[in-house]
Design a protein around this motif. Structure first.
Motif, PDB file in Angstrom:
ATOM      1  N   SER B  99      38.960  85.784  -2.931  1.00 10.74           N
ATOM      2  CA  SER B  99      40.129  84.913  -2.976  1.00 10.74           C
ATOM      3  C   SER B  99      40.074  83.946  -1.804  1.00 10.74           C
ATOM      4  O   SER B  99      39.802  84.342  -0.673  1.00 10.74           O
ATOM      5  N   PHE B 100      40.286  82.671  -2.101  1.00 15.06           N
ATOM      6  CA  PHE B 100      40.123  81.656  -1.063  1.00 15.06           C
ATOM      7  C   PHE B 100      41.399  80.866  -0.846  1.00 15.06           C
ATOM      8  O   PHE B 100      41.504  79.724  -1.259  1.00 15.06           O
ATOM      9  N   GLY B 101      42.382  81.475  -0.242  1.00 12.90           N
ATOM     10  CA  GLY B 101      43.602  80.733   0.068  1.00 12.90           C
ATOM     11  C   GLY B 101      43.672  80.508   1.567  1.00 12.90           C
ATOM     12  O   GLY B 101      43.567  81.443   2.351  1.00 12.90           O
ATOM     13  N   ILE B 102      43.799  79.250   1.995  1.00 13.82           N
ATOM     14  CA  ILE B 102      43.759  79.010   3.447  1.00 13.82           C
ATOM     15  C   ILE B 102      45.126  78.689   4.016  1.00 13.82           C
ATOM     16  O   ILE B 102      45.236  78.296   5.166  1.00 13.82           O
ATOM     17  N   LEU B 103      46.178  78.868   3.221  1.00 13.60           N
ATOM     18  CA  LEU B 103      47.509  78.574   3.757  1.00 13.60           C
ATOM     19  C   LEU B 103      47.801  79.341   5.056  1.00 13.60           C
ATOM     20  O   LEU B 103      48.322  78.747   6.011  1.00 13.60           O
ATOM     21  N   PRO B 104      47.460  80.643   5.128  1.00 15.03           N
ATOM     22  CA  PRO B 104      47.728  81.350   6.390  1.00 15.03           C
ATOM     23  C   PRO B 104      47.102  80.662   7.589  1.00 15.03           C
ATOM     24  O   PRO B 104      47.708  80.555   8.655  1.00 15.03           O
ATOM     25  N   MET B 105      45.873  80.150   7.394  1.00 11.92           N
ATOM     26  CA  MET B 105      45.176  79.518   8.522  1.00 11.92           C
ATOM     27  C   MET B 105      45.786  78.167   8.871  1.00 11.92           C
ATOM     28  O   MET B 105      45.914  77.816  10.037  1.00 11.92           O
ATOM     29  N   ILE B 106      46.146  77.408   7.816  1.00 13.62           N
ATOM     30  CA  ILE B 106      46.778  76.113   8.095  1.00 13.62           C
ATOM     31  C   ILE B 106      48.044  76.344   8.895  1.00 13.62           C
ATOM     32  O   ILE B 106      48.284  75.716   9.936  1.00 13.62           O
ATOM     33  N   LEU B 107      48.872  77.298   8.418  1.00 17.44           N
ATOM     34  CA  LEU B 107      50.133  77.562   9.111  1.00 17.44           C
ATOM     35  C   LEU B 107      49.874  78.085  10.522  1.00 17.44           C
ATOM     36  O   LEU B 107      50.541  77.686  11.476  1.00 17.44           O
ATOM     37  N   ILE B 251      44.554  71.969  18.408  1.00 15.56           N
ATOM     38  CA  ILE B 251      44.209  72.248  17.019  1.00 15.56           C
ATOM     39  C   ILE B 251      42.697  72.386  16.850  1.00 15.56           C
ATOM     40  O   ILE B 251      42.215  73.049  15.950  1.00 15.56           O
ATOM     41  N   GLY B 252      41.943  71.785  17.764  1.00 18.57           N
ATOM     42  CA  GLY B 252      40.484  71.833  17.637  1.00 18.57           C
ATOM     43  C   GLY B 252      39.823  72.963  18.400  1.00 18.57           C
ATOM     44  O   GLY B 252      38.641  73.202  18.241  1.00 18.57           O
ATOM     45  N   GLU B 253      40.564  73.637  19.255  1.00 16.30           N
ATOM     46  CA  GLU B 253      39.949  74.676  20.074  1.00 16.30           C
ATOM     47  C   GLU B 253      39.525  75.860  19.203  1.00 16.30           C
ATOM     48  O   GLU B 253      40.248  76.279  18.333  1.00 16.30           O
ATOM     49  N   ALA B 254      38.323  76.376  19.470  1.00 15.37           N
ATOM     50  CA  ALA B 254      37.856  77.476  18.645  1.00 15.37           C
ATOM     51  C   ALA B 254      37.502  78.730  19.450  1.00 15.37           C
ATOM     52  O   ALA B 254      38.035  79.801  19.204  1.00 15.37           O
ATOM     53  N   MET B 255      36.615  78.567  20.431  1.00 13.28           N
ATOM     54  CA  MET B 255      36.024  79.755  21.049  1.00 13.28           C
ATOM     55  C   MET B 255      37.033  80.595  21.818  1.00 13.28           C
ATOM     56  O   MET B 255      37.019  81.812  21.736  1.00 13.28           O
ATOM     57  N   ALA B 256      37.911  79.960  22.583  1.00 15.95           N
ATOM     58  CA  ALA B 256      38.833  80.730  23.416  1.00 15.95           C
ATOM     59  C   ALA B 256      39.768  81.563  22.548  1.00 15.95           C
ATOM     60  O   ALA B 256      39.986  82.748  22.816  1.00 15.95           O
ATOM     61  N   ILE B 257      40.293  80.942  21.481  1.00 21.85           N
ATOM     62  CA  ILE B 257      41.249  81.696  20.668  1.00 21.85           C
ATOM     63  C   ILE B 257      40.534  82.662  19.735  1.00 21.85           C
ATOM     64  O   ILE B 257      41.116  83.640  19.310  1.00 21.85           O
ATOM     65  N   LEU B 258      39.254  82.384  19.463  1.00 23.10           N
ATOM     66  CA  LEU B 258      38.480  83.360  18.685  1.00 23.10           C
ATOM     67  C   LEU B 258      38.462  84.701  19.423  1.00 23.10           C
ATOM     68  O   LEU B 258      38.430  85.765  18.824  1.00 23.10           O
ATOM     69  N   MET B 259      38.508  84.634  20.753  1.00 26.74           N
ATOM     70  CA  MET B 259      38.400  85.853  21.552  1.00 26.74           C
ATOM     71  C   MET B 259      39.736  86.579  21.719  1.00 26.74           C
ATOM     72  O   MET B 259      39.751  87.735  22.114  1.00 26.74           O
ATOM     73  N   VAL B 260      40.863  85.894  21.458  1.00 31.07           N
ATOM     74  CA  VAL B 260      42.141  86.569  21.723  1.00 31.07           C
ATOM     75  C   VAL B 260      43.057  86.699  20.505  1.00 31.07           C
ATOM     76  O   VAL B 260      44.089  87.359  20.604  1.00 31.07           O
ATOM     77  N   ALA B 261      42.718  86.056  19.374  1.00 36.95           N
ATOM     78  CA  ALA B 261      43.704  86.003  18.289  1.00 36.95           C
ATOM     79  C   ALA B 261      43.552  87.117  17.261  1.00 36.95           C
ATOM     80  O   ALA B 261      44.373  87.241  16.375  1.00 36.95           O
ATOM     81  N   GLY B 262      42.525  87.919  17.368  1.00 35.85           N
ATOM     82  CA  GLY B 262      42.400  89.058  16.470  1.00 35.85           C
ATOM     83  C   GLY B 262      41.678  88.782  15.164  1.00 35.85           C
ATOM     84  O   GLY B 262      41.036  89.649  14.609  1.00 35.85           O
ATOM     85  N   ASN B 263      41.766  87.530  14.660  1.00 40.69           N
ATOM     86  CA  ASN B 263      40.988  87.118  13.504  1.00 40.69           C
ATOM     87  C   ASN B 263      41.208  87.912  12.225  1.00 40.69           C
ATOM     88  O   ASN B 263      40.272  88.328  11.565  1.00 40.69           O
ATOM     89  N   VAL B 264      42.453  88.133  11.886  1.00 35.83           N
ATOM     90  CA  VAL B 264      42.777  88.633  10.564  1.00 35.83           C
ATOM     91  C   VAL B 264      43.659  87.569   9.921  1.00 35.83           C
ATOM     92  O   VAL B 264      44.567  87.056  10.563  1.00 35.83           O
ATOM     93  N   ALA B 265      43.347  87.226   8.660  1.00 34.72           N
ATOM     94  CA  ALA B 265      44.044  86.085   8.067  1.00 34.72           C
ATOM     95  C   ALA B 265      45.429  86.472   7.573  1.00 34.72           C
ATOM     96  O   ALA B 265      45.735  86.402   6.388  1.00 34.72           O
ATOM     97  N   ASN B 266      46.301  86.886   8.485  1.00 32.60           N
ATOM     98  CA  ASN B 266      47.693  87.160   8.133  1.00 32.60           C
ATOM     99  C   ASN B 266      48.478  85.864   8.105  1.00 32.60           C
ATOM    100  O   ASN B 266      48.088  84.889   8.727  1.00 32.60           O
ATOM    101  N   MET B 267      49.636  85.911   7.407  1.00 31.08           N
ATOM    102  CA  MET B 267      50.576  84.818   7.591  1.00 31.08           C
ATOM    103  C   MET B 267      51.052  84.897   9.036  1.00 31.08           C
ATOM    104  O   MET B 267      51.246  85.992   9.571  1.00 31.08           O
ATOM    105  N   PRO B 268      51.190  83.723   9.694  1.00 35.03           N
ATOM    106  CA  PRO B 268      51.439  83.773  11.135  1.00 35.03           C
ATOM    107  C   PRO B 268      52.789  84.377  11.494  1.00 35.03           C
ATOM    108  O   PRO B 268      53.804  84.048  10.894  1.00 35.03           O
ATOM    109  N   SER B 269      52.765  85.283  12.457  1.00 35.63           N
ATOM    110  CA  SER B 269      53.988  85.655  13.156  1.00 35.63           C
ATOM    111  C   SER B 269      53.558  85.980  14.574  1.00 35.63           C
ATOM    112  O   SER B 269      52.400  86.354  14.801  1.00 35.63           O
ATOM    113  N   LEU B 270      54.450  85.816  15.498  1.00 33.64           N
ATOM    114  CA  LEU B 270      54.078  85.857  16.908  1.00 33.64           C
ATOM    115  C   LEU B 270      53.257  87.079  17.293  1.00 33.64           C
ATOM    116  O   LEU B 270      52.300  86.983  18.045  1.00 33.64           O
TER     117      LEU B 270
END
Lengths: 309, 325
Positions: B99-107, B251-270
């Motif tokens: 399944s390829f829905g990217i809404l969670p990532m956009i949000l 919006i363009g930063e990748a590496m720093a947040i790759l290391m701290v954001a957990g990387n599961v495509a959930n709908m965003p919540s704090l």
């Protein structure tokens, strides 16, 4: 008694006093917060990293058998990428700046080029990573290699060189150009002998800033130059082999190896040691850029003074 | 001059023949003319070289656009544009039902950027006011140096410190199983955009004419009232540019947040683990195959469109700025 007099020493109304006090407090809180953050960040990196930093770590290749950790390959790869990028970026960026400031007469073309430069400078590195991977690694058949990484970085750092060179070309007094042209030199001759030598420190500043971006870049190099931690083979027995190896070499640079240490191996001690190295490089680059920039500023000021008189 | 003639003379002499030079009567005149021919050829060659150099940047932008569009379209066509950008489920590696829905990532990207701006801009702006107007010169110079150093630190270093300090702190404070959350990413992004916000707004504040401030002071406003009610509004387009620049960075930063954001495509919540547009590309490219890989290129295309919008906004502000000055 005082009510009818308007005095300039009259205290501010309560509202204004509260507002002033709050704003002043906010200002100092923000400043203190940022200073504390800076001190903490730098202190923490040094505190965690310095104990793990040793000459051996800097000067050897990692070896599982001998239980040695080392980032020499990463340092060499970083230097390789820096040199390779600069070789391409310098003529392109300086040439482009010269075109924009010295030759361009077509306003539309200039605005197109400037739009392109701004677009490039606002592009996130992950896009350069994707495109670099598609164009240089796959379409041009360079594979995952440091040279493909360098080409991708050329795209990324081009605006930096163009902008700083352009700024320093603008500091060259118009009278130099007119003098040279009046003596009968052609435009290229004038640029080569008069304009470029007097704007050399701006070009140097551009190079230093570009080196800063190259050293700090990780996403692009992770995608295009690989994540291997072992020393790449740069040499070879025959000339053809040497060329293959030298231009096909792949491996991680300092930032990428920090990522590998931290995220893939959970080896945070060594990750912080690499962070200290990167911090020191950032410091050196900052100081160098400041020095070179100061020279340009002085020249600009001198030029303005002359014009004023 | 002499050197130029002697080094280029021989090579040029051949080329000079092609140029139509009408030799004047007498030896000396002819020699001068032939030299001029050499020079003219050299001039036009160099001119062409510089034009090409100038067009390289345009070429790069074209290459980037064309490649992103070509490689981003197939997956979108396969999945369907609407499904792609409004689907809430991202499970590209699922063998039976990918399944390829990217809404969670956009949000997530939008929320993360907004959060970083909400935290970073006020602090950065106050700091800029402090540096530009309040602080004494020596203190300001020292702080400026350090802020510049902050800008030069690679993003992976921020990621590393975030991983070691922020993530555990969030885990214990909020009593979570894992501290890799949107909140951690927001704080890291806010810190990373600070240097550019501070320096761009400070430049804008410094450019406010002194007369404005003097007039305000003479009318009885206090210094702080002057800074916030006269200087800041006068510098508003520069500060707006700083904000837009910060948005672009975040919006363009990748590496720093790759290391701290957990990387599961959930709908965003704090306080949940999230995946950004950028971290999806950076984190999954290594193992993605076929359609998944193409979908990552499509994410790149979406990100590219976002960035182009932001660039357009930035150009607008900067142009406004120039006209204002």
């Amino acid at each position: 008694m005082n009510e009818q007099k308007v005095s300039i020493t009259e205290p501010l109304s309560a509202n204004r006093r509260v507002w002033n006090g709050t704003m002043r407090a906010l200002l100092y809180i923000a400043a203190a917060l940022i200073c504390a953050l800076l001190v903490f960040l730098i202190g923490y990196i040094l505190y965690r990293g310095i104990p793990n930093l040793s000459w051996e770590f800097l000067s050897s290749e990692e070896s599982v058998i001998n239980d040695i950790e080392g980032i020499l390959p990463a340092i060499i790869n970083t230097l390789y990428v820096i040199v390779a990028t600069l070789i391409f970026i310098l003529p392109l960026g300086v040439g482009s700046a010269i075109y924009l400031t010295e030759y361009a007469t077509n306003k539309k073309l200039v605005s197109v080029i400037e739009f392109a430069t701004e677009t490039l400078s606002g592009m996130p590195s992950i896009i350069f990573a994707l495109v670099g991977m598609m164009v240089f690694c796959q379409a041009l058949g360079l594979g995952t290699s440091l040279i493909a990484g360098a080409f991708s970085l050329v795209m990324m750092t081009l605006p930096t060189i163009i902008r700083t060179t352009q700024e320093s070309l603008k500091t060259v007094p118009q009278s130099y150009r007119e003098g040279s042209l009046a003596l009968g030199s052609g435009k290229w001759h004038m640029i080569r002998t008069v304009v470029l030598p007097s704007s050399i420190d701006g070009i140097v500043t551009g190079c230093i800033l570009a080196v800063g971006r190259i050293v700090g870049e990780s996403a692009v190099l992770m995608f295009t130059a690989g994540m291997g931690m072992r020393m790449a083979n740069f040499g070879g027995d025959t000339i053809a082999e040497f060329f293959d190896n030298f231009f096909g070499a792949a491996g991680s640079t300092l930032t990428v190896s920090l990522y590998v240490y931290a995220k893939e191996r959970a080896d945070f001690d060594h990750a912080f040691a690499v962070a200290v190295v990167l911090l020191v490089i950032a410091l050196v680059i900052n100081l160098a850029a400041k020095l070179a920039g100061k020279k340009t500023q002085e020249k600009l000021r001198a030029g303005n003074d002359k014009n004023d008189r | 001059m002499n050197e130029y003639v002697t080094t280029k003379g021989e090579k040029g002499a051949v080329k000079a023949g092609k140029e139509k030079i009408v030799p004047a009567a007498g030896q000396p005149a002819e020699r001068i003319d032939s030299k001029r021919g050499v020079k003219d050829v050299m001039e036009s060659v160099m001119r062409a070289v510089f034009v090409i150099c100038g067009l390289v940047a345009v070429g790069f932008v074209l290459i980037i656009s064309v490649y992103l569009i070509i490689s981003g379209i197939p997956a979108i066509r396969e999945v369907g544009l609407w499904n792609f950008i409004s689907g809430t489920n991202w499970s590209p590696a699922n063998r039976t039902e990918p399944s390829f829905g990217i809404l969670p990532m956009i949000l997530t990207s939008i929320y993360g950027t907004a959060g970083a701006i909400v935290i970073g801009v006020p602090i950065g702006f106050l700091m800029a006011v402090y540096l530009s107007k309040v602080a004494n010169r020596k203190v300001a110079a020292v702080i400026r140096e350090v802020v510049d150093l902050l800008a030069g630190i690679p993003s992976v270093v921020y990621g590393l410190v975030g991983m070691m300090v922020l993530v555990p702190a969030i885990r214990t404070t909020f009593n979570l199983p894992a501290g890799d959350t949107l909140l951690a990413a927001i704080v890291v992004l806010a810190i990373m955009i600070l240097p550019s916000i501070i320096s761009v707004s400070e430049t804008a504040l410094n450019a406010v004419p002194r007369e404005y401030e003097e007039a305000s002071l003479a009318l009885g406003a206090t210094e702080l009232e002057t800074y916030f009610r006269v200087s800041a509004p006068a510098a508003k387009s520069g500060i707006a540019a700083a904000v837009v620049l910060g948005v672009g960075r975040a919006i363009g930063e990748a590496m720093a947040i790759l290391m701290v954001a957990g990387n599961v495509a959930n709908m965003p919540s704090l306080l949940s683990s999230v995946k950004f547009l950028t971290t999806a590309i950076a984190g999954e490219m290594g193992y993605a195959g076929d359609l998944h890989r193409q979908a990552l290129f499509s994410i790149g295309l979406v990100l590219f469109l976002f960035i182009m919008l932001i660039n357009a906004a930035l150009n607008l502000f900067l142009k406004h700025n120039k006209e204002g000055n």
